[in-house]
Motif scaffolding. Structure first.
Motif, short mmCIF file in Angstrom:
data_model
loop_
_atom_site.label_atom_id
_atom_site.label_comp_id
_atom_site.label_asym_id
_atom_site.label_seq_id
_atom_site.Cartn_x
_atom_site.Cartn_y
_atom_site.Cartn_z
N CYS A 82 12.67 -33.68 1.49
CA CYS A 82 14.12 -33.66 1.31
C CYS A 82 14.68 -32.35 1.88
N PHE A 83 15.87 -32.44 2.46
CA PHE A 83 16.55 -31.28 2.99
C PHE A 83 17.94 -31.19 2.37
N GLU A 84 18.36 -29.97 2.13
CA GLU A 84 19.72 -29.78 1.65
C GLU A 84 20.70 -30.03 2.80
N PHE A 85 21.72 -30.80 2.53
CA PHE A 85 22.73 -31.10 3.54
C PHE A 85 24.09 -31.23 2.87
N PRO A 86 24.71 -30.09 2.57
CA PRO A 86 26.02 -30.14 1.92
C PRO A 86 27.02 -30.90 2.80
N PRO A 87 28.04 -31.49 2.21
CA PRO A 87 29.03 -32.24 2.99
C PRO A 87 29.63 -31.39 4.10
N ASP A 161 32.71 -28.30 11.30
CA ASP A 161 31.29 -27.92 11.24
C ASP A 161 30.46 -28.57 12.34
N ILE A 162 30.79 -29.81 12.67
CA ILE A 162 29.99 -30.56 13.65
C ILE A 162 30.93 -31.32 14.58
N ILE A 163 30.69 -31.20 15.88
CA ILE A 163 31.42 -31.99 16.87
C ILE A 163 30.41 -32.84 17.63
N PRO A 188 37.77 -15.96 12.63
CA PRO A 188 36.31 -15.81 12.48
C PRO A 188 35.87 -15.94 11.01
N ILE A 189 35.94 -17.16 10.50
CA ILE A 189 35.57 -17.42 9.11
C ILE A 189 34.04 -17.40 8.98
N PRO A 190 33.49 -16.54 8.10
CA PRO A 190 32.02 -16.48 7.96
C PRO A 190 31.45 -17.83 7.51
N SER A 191 30.30 -18.17 8.07
CA SER A 191 29.66 -19.43 7.71
C SER A 191 28.15 -19.27 7.85
N ASP A 192 27.42 -19.59 6.76
CA ASP A 192 25.96 -19.56 6.83
C ASP A 192 25.42 -20.70 7.69
N TYR A 193 26.18 -21.76 7.80
CA TYR A 193 25.73 -22.92 8.55
C TYR A 193 25.93 -22.76 10.05
N GLY A 194 27.03 -22.11 10.42
CA GLY A 194 27.36 -22.00 11.84
C GLY A 194 28.09 -23.24 12.29
N GLY A 195 27.48 -24.01 13.18
CA GLY A 195 28.09 -25.23 13.66
C GLY A 195 27.16 -25.96 14.61
N ARG A 196 27.51 -27.21 14.92
CA ARG A 196 26.72 -28.02 15.84
C ARG A 196 27.66 -28.70 16.84
N LEU A 197 27.31 -28.56 18.12
CA LEU A 197 28.02 -29.27 19.17
C LEU A 197 27.01 -30.17 19.85
N ILE A 198 27.16 -31.48 19.64
CA ILE A 198 26.20 -32.47 20.14
C ILE A 198 26.90 -33.34 21.17
N PRO A 246 20.57 -28.04 8.45
CA PRO A 246 20.54 -26.57 8.45
C PRO A 246 19.25 -26.00 9.04
N VAL A 247 18.10 -26.68 8.81
CA VAL A 247 16.83 -26.17 9.31
C VAL A 247 16.70 -26.36 10.81
N SER A 248 17.63 -27.10 11.43
CA SER A 248 17.58 -27.33 12.88
C SER A 248 18.38 -26.29 13.65
N ARG A 249 18.71 -25.21 13.00
CA ARG A 249 19.52 -24.18 13.65
C ARG A 249 18.79 -23.54 14.83
#
Length: 256
Positions: A82-87, A161-163, A188-198, A246-249
């Motif tokens: 299982c992986f944590e994946f907040p909304p 968060d994700i595009i 520049p809002i701090p974010s532990d997740y960052g973002g994903r552009l797919i 998150p682990v795919s950063r």
């Protein structure tokens, strides 16, 4: 009648005889009891050994030989990872098709908020009503309409968060990346997740790529950029989820 000269001596002799006889009887009885116990214990040992050998031979016959493994205690959650994946806030730019609907379903199941830019007003309105997505009617091949709707979405969500870009247009990836980077530089809002552009593309010969400066700037905000080559047999939705974990950063700049 003959009597010993000393009657007391005679009684003493009789008493000694009785005492000696009693001692001998006690000795023999004790010895017999000890031998009886020893015999029973020996028989018990032989019986136990015989049972052990019989069971051992049976185990060998059934192929159960060798050293038995230690007993394993059940581990909670064993058998799955299982992986944590907040909304997350997910933007999908695409005309509605099977791939888009599967991506929407996968991220909705994960509890994400979803916005879709598409020119298919009828399908978009239906999905918004049935699935609760945020639908923006716009021509995804028109840069000015994408920019306008992107600005409106940021007003509602504050950030993304994700595009996931599935327009099949090379310029759209560059446009979305620059719009997102401009927002990040301004807020520049701090974010532990960052973002994903797919980016999803069917052009296997020359997948679109971002300028090195844009990629490096987005990476400073923890945003990874990856491309999925569209294959009719591939599970695109699962790949999007994988790249969004998150682990795919650490995964960035790859083509799947």
């Amino acid at each position: 009648m003959f009597l010993p000269r000393n009657e007391g001596t005679y009684r003493h002799m009789r008493l000694n005889y009785k005492v000696e006889t009693a001692k001998k009887d006690k000795f023999y009885w004790t010895r017999f009891h000890y031998l009886h116990i020893s015999f029973n214990f020996s028989y018990l040992l032989i019986f136990m050994a015989d049972n052990y050998l019989e069971k051992r031979m049976e185990d060998l016959r059934l192929g159960k030989g060798g050293v038995s493994a230690p007993r394993r205690h059940p581990i909670p959650g064993a058998g799955r990872i299982c992986f944590e994946f907040p909304p997350r806030r997910v933007l999908i730019t695409s005309n509605f098709n099977n791939t888009t609907e599967r991506i929407i379903g996968a991220f909705r199941k994960a509890g994400c908020r979803i916005a879709v830019f598409s020119s298919d007003t009828e399908k978009g309105t239906e999905m918004a009503h049935d699935s609760g997505i945020r639908f923006h009617a716009c021509y995804i091949d028109n840069p000015s309409e994408i920019e306008r709707n992107f600005t409106d979405l940021l007003k509602a969500w504050r950030d993304i968060d994700i595009i996931i870009n599935n327009t099949q247009a090379g310029w759209s990836l560059n446009l979305l990346a620059n719009l997102w980077l401009s927002h990040k530089l301004r807020y520049p809002i701090p974010s532990d997740y960052g973002g994903r552009l797919i980016n999803i593309t069917g052009d296997t010969s020359a997948p679109p790529a971002l300028p090195a400066g844009v990629t490096a700037s987005l990476e400073q905000f923890g945003i990874t950029i990856n491309t999925i080559l569209c294959d009719a047999e591939a599970d695109i939705a699962s790949l999007c989820l994988l790249l969004s974990l998150p682990v795919s950063r650490v995964l960035t700049g790859i083509i799947i």
